[in-house]
Structure formats: structure tokens, C-alpha cells
Design an enzyme around this catalytic site. Sequence first.
Site, PDB file in Angstrom:
ATOM      1  N   SER A   1      60.331   8.176 119.774  1.00 24.60           N
ATOM      2  CA  SER A   1      60.626   9.110 118.693  1.00 24.60           C
ATOM      3  C   SER A   1      59.588  10.218 118.580  1.00 24.60           C
ATOM      4  CB  SER A   1      60.725   8.359 117.360  1.00 24.60           C
ATOM      5  OG  SER A   1      59.545   7.620 117.114  1.00 24.60           O
TER       6      SER A   1
ATOM      7  N   HIS B   1      66.829   9.441 122.150  1.00 22.57           N
ATOM      8  CA  HIS B   1      66.306   9.065 120.840  1.00 22.57           C
ATOM      9  C   HIS B   1      67.455   8.828 119.876  1.00 22.57           C
ATOM     10  CE1 HIS B   1      64.051  10.229 116.945  1.00 22.57           C
ATOM     11  NE2 HIS B   1      64.039   8.917 117.130  1.00 22.57           N
TER      12      HIS B   1
ATOM     13  N   GLU C   1      69.182  12.418 120.102  1.00 18.04           N
ATOM     14  CA  GLU C   1      68.447  13.498 120.753  1.00 18.04           C
ATOM     15  C   GLU C   1      68.303  13.169 122.240  1.00 18.04           C
ATOM     16  OE1 GLU C   1      65.474  15.531 117.543  1.00 18.04           O
ATOM     17  OE2 GLU C   1      64.882  13.545 118.257  1.00 18.04           O
TER      18      GLU C   1
ATOM     19  N   ASN D   1      61.797  14.332 114.175  1.00 14.44           N
ATOM     20  CA  ASN D   1      60.530  13.884 113.599  1.00 14.44           C
ATOM     21  C   ASN D   1      59.501  15.000 113.486  1.00 14.44           C
ATOM     22  OD1 ASN D   1      61.189  11.156 113.054  1.00 14.44           O
ATOM     23  ND2 ASN D   1      61.108  10.746 115.234  1.00 14.44           N
TER      24      ASN D   1
END
Length: 284
Positions: free
Chosen positions: A119, A140, A152, A190
Site C-alpha cells: 500500500s 493494491h 490500484e 494512501n
Amino acid sequence: MQIKKVAVVGCGVMGTGIIQVAAQAGFEAVGVEKDEGGVARADGRIRAGLESAVARGKISQEQAEEAGERYTLTTDLDEIGQADLVVEAVYEDLELKRALLGGIDGVVGAGTLIASNTSTIPLVVLAGATGRAERVVGLHFFNPVPAMRLVEVIRTPITEPECVEAVTGFARTLGKSPVLVNDVPGFVGNLLIVPYLLDAIRAFERGVADMESIDSVITLGFNHRMGPFRLSDLIGLDIVHDMAVSMYEEYKDPRYFPPPLLKQYVRLGRLGRKTGRGFYSYAG
């Protein structure tokens, strides 16, 4: 490049979610855990996930039973040898991930794609632990995997385009909505969400408002499904902490430095929903 058999190494919450959705989508899947206790816990999570999908009307009982026949769990890494795609899904520890990816690289065939569910860790750092960096991609998934549509797909400057195309198609077959992202620490999700969560904790530390009020401002004022404290508890406070540390090491930006309160909760073992207590209590 076709993906028919999938392996997942690391069968925690994220790994079992990936196995579940792969099996539901018709893929043969194998999961690898470090010991028999981990295998038993993983099997329980997957079975519970399939039962939940039936209860919510997402799949039929027959489809759940068929999915249950499509996956196997083991402690033997050699069992992934015939997989077309191997997804590493252990927690965010750089050296653990690098060691594991190197081990995967030595077991699978030359045509196998390797993906990491990282992540925050830059993919180039992980890909460099293998002898096939051009065939390593980031996949991800977001938690909980069966419910969240976003994936992702991360590429490095040397990732082969056909590898990106193959894993993007795989994600779509799972019913996900893949988004192509270039390799930067934190990617998109993130990169943006971690400072938001940390800023909320700092606001509480400074006495701006209590946790419930901060969450209410975000849910009622901005129509978010949950506020930053509820979201942190869902993600896991240890995971939020580790993501922040990883990104701070890369950027040296104080926005990513974990607030003292977050560290204290992690040290106390109050990690969120998964332990029954985080910023909020989930007893019962």
C-alpha cells in the site's frame, strides 16, 4: 498472456479477501500461510466471507459451494509453482516483502507474473528483489476486498506493458475497477488519505474537538461514509501507523509522521475493529 491459476502468499484479511473474490470469479486459487494455525484461520475467514456473500444476495449457495472447491490452502511455498499470477499480501514490512518476493521468484516459472499488494512501499524496491523486475506489478486492493471495487494497478518505468494489461484484465474479471498508477510511495490512495487521517488525530490531540464531533463533521458535512477515526479503526491503527512511517521515510514530510496518540494506541494493542478496541470500542 492469460491468467487462469492464482496464488496468494500471506493469508491475512487482505490475502483471504483476494482468494475469495478470485474463487468466486472462477479462478483456481492457492493460498500460502506460514503455519497450520494460519491456514485454519484463513479457511475460516474465506468460508465466512462466502457465507456473508450468500446472506447479502451477492451469490447463490451453489455458487458459494463451487467457489469453496476452487481454492486450497497450504504451508508449502512450492505449491505456487504452476500459478500464472502470484500475489504477495503480507503486512507492510520492507525486508519481509523483499525476502518473500525473492523466494517466490525462485519457485515459479519464467512466465509467471508477480504482484505485490503493498500500500505504500515503492514497487521498484520490491521488484529489485527478484530476477524479473519487468514482470513485477503492484495490485493494491482495498479493504474489505470483497466489497471495495477499487484496485490500484502500479507500474514501474520498466514494467512490461503486456503484464500491466494482463493484471488489469484480471482485476476487471474479479468485478473490480482498476486504476493505473505510476510508482510513487503511497501511490494515489494512501498518498492522499494518510495525511488526512493523521491530521484528524492531531486535531483531536490539540483539543479542536472530540473524536465523535470530528467524525460527524466529515460524515455530515462532506457526505463521507465514515469519519477519519472510524476509518482508521477499520483499516487498523497498526497499519495506519506503518503506512505513515513508510511514507515519512520516503518523503521526510512531517505530514506523514505518526502522531504520539496513534503510537500509544498501537503500543497498547488497541488496533481497531480487529481487536475490538481502537479509537472506539467494538465490544459485542
